[in-house]
Design an enzyme around this catalytic site. Structure first.
Site, mmCIF file in Angstrom:
data_model
loop_
_atom_site.group_PDB
_atom_site.id
_atom_site.type_symbol
_atom_site.label_atom_id
_atom_site.label_comp_id
_atom_site.label_asym_id
_atom_site.label_seq_id
_atom_site.Cartn_x
_atom_site.Cartn_y
_atom_site.Cartn_z
ATOM 1 N N SER A 153 0.835 -1.191 0.000
ATOM 2 C CA SER A 153 0.000 0.000 0.000
ATOM 3 C C SER A 153 0.879 1.255 0.000
ATOM 4 C CB SER A 153 -0.963 -0.049 1.200
ATOM 5 O OG SER A 153 -1.985 0.898 1.084
ATOM 6 N N ASP A 236 -9.184 -5.056 -4.716
ATOM 7 C CA ASP A 236 -8.782 -3.666 -4.546
ATOM 8 C C ASP A 236 -9.791 -2.786 -5.284
ATOM 9 O OD1 ASP A 236 -6.480 -2.851 -2.987
ATOM 10 O OD2 ASP A 236 -5.223 -4.078 -4.292
ATOM 11 N N HIS A 268 -7.375 -5.775 -0.389
ATOM 12 C CA HIS A 268 -6.217 -4.915 -0.146
ATOM 13 C C HIS A 268 -5.390 -5.376 1.054
ATOM 14 C CE1 HIS A 268 -4.061 -1.074 -0.501
ATOM 15 N NE2 HIS A 268 -4.067 -1.027 0.821
#
Length: 293
Positions: A153, A236, A268
């Protein structure tokens, strides 16, 4: 005009809120579950590795790292530096040792890096810190047979910034053999228009100079020999998926050695959590990259 520029603030906020897109649980639940998961993995890592904790890489109080060493090390071993996510304002190295679980038993050292998250730290400082951490690591650990990076991320953004460093400004130029960019953001200009930017307080100028998409030619110079994996989760958000695909396409057009991994049945959060499993597809790819499969 980019597609994101046509979105209103509400839609843009949703696109850049990864927890809103999980297929497994609600937004709050998936974040809490993620923290629980990475903490548990790090606790396991502490039990199986030789630990060096709070090793300084700079003068700042946040400029420390944890090292997870194999119990039996040969003269040289591969080393993986993990840069945590948390939208540049959450998490720390204390929950970031979980990557050591599948790697340390294979003879790989793992380093979890801390940096000054917002609002204490700003984007320029965080990028500077992770770059300096890499320099410090290769200076302190000369017995590295291969240097690898992994970020998740916001951590994937920071790893991409490391790959795009002009090392002439530093005392050493690291040879980075490989990097895993997992569910990252590579153009951070859209973040300015979201609530994520409230603690970051980025201007457009700051976002542009800290966007890997703006630094492709520098990456080509600095990391031409690096093997790069750009990975994104099936669940995602569309914007996160677009960013990953666009960045992969840009790297491929540069002639980089890059592959794209669209990881089925992950969101995610569990796309990175699953790295504790040595049979996980991405873990297998990482071990193969290191010659440890």
């Amino acid at each position: 005009m980019s597609q994101w520029e046509l979105m209103n603030k509400s839609e843009l906020d949703k696109q850049y809120s990864p927890s809103q897109w999980s297929h497994r649980m609600s937004g709050d639940e998936v974040v809490n579950s993620h923290v629980t998961s990475v903490k548990a993995g790090t606790e396991t890592a502490c039990k199986i590795a030789q630990m060096l904790q709070d090793v300084p890489y700079g003068q700042g109080e946040d400029e420390t790292l944890d090292v997870y060493m194999p119990q039996l090390t040969s003269a040289e071993c591969p080393l993986l530096i993990y840069i945590h996510g948390g939208y540049w304002q959450f998490l720390s190295k204390e929950e970031s040792g979980f990557m050591a679980v599948p790697l340390v038993p294979k003879g790989v050292a793992v380093v979890a890096v801390d940096y000054s998250i917002a609002p204490k730290g700003n984007m320029d400082l965080m990028v500077s810190q992770v770059r300096r951490s890499v320099v410090s690591i290769i200076q302190q650990y000369s017995h590295i047979s291969g240097l690898y990076l992994c970020g998740h991320s916001a951590g994937a953004h920071l790893v991409a910034m490391i790959l795009s460093t002009d090392w002439s400004q530093y005392s050493v130029a690291p040879k980075i053999d490989g990097a895993f960019l997992v569910s990252g953001i590579y153009d951070i200009v859209p973040i300015i228009s979201t609530s994520v930017n409230e603690p970051l307080k980025m201007t457009k100028e700051v976002a542009l100079r800290n966007s890997p998409t703006q630094l492709l030619q520098q990456l080509k110079v600095s990391s031409t020999a690096s093997e790069i994996v750009v990975a994104v989760a099936q669940f995602d958000s569309p914007e996160f998926r677009r960013q990953s695909k666009d960045y992969f396409n840009a790297l491929e057009s540069l002639g980089m050695k890059v592959t794209f991994e669209d990881v089925a049945n992950t969101d995610h959060f569990d796309i990175i959590e699953k790295f504790v499993d040595s049979d996980y597809h991405l873990t297998q790819l990482l071990l193969k990259m290191m010659g440890k499969d």
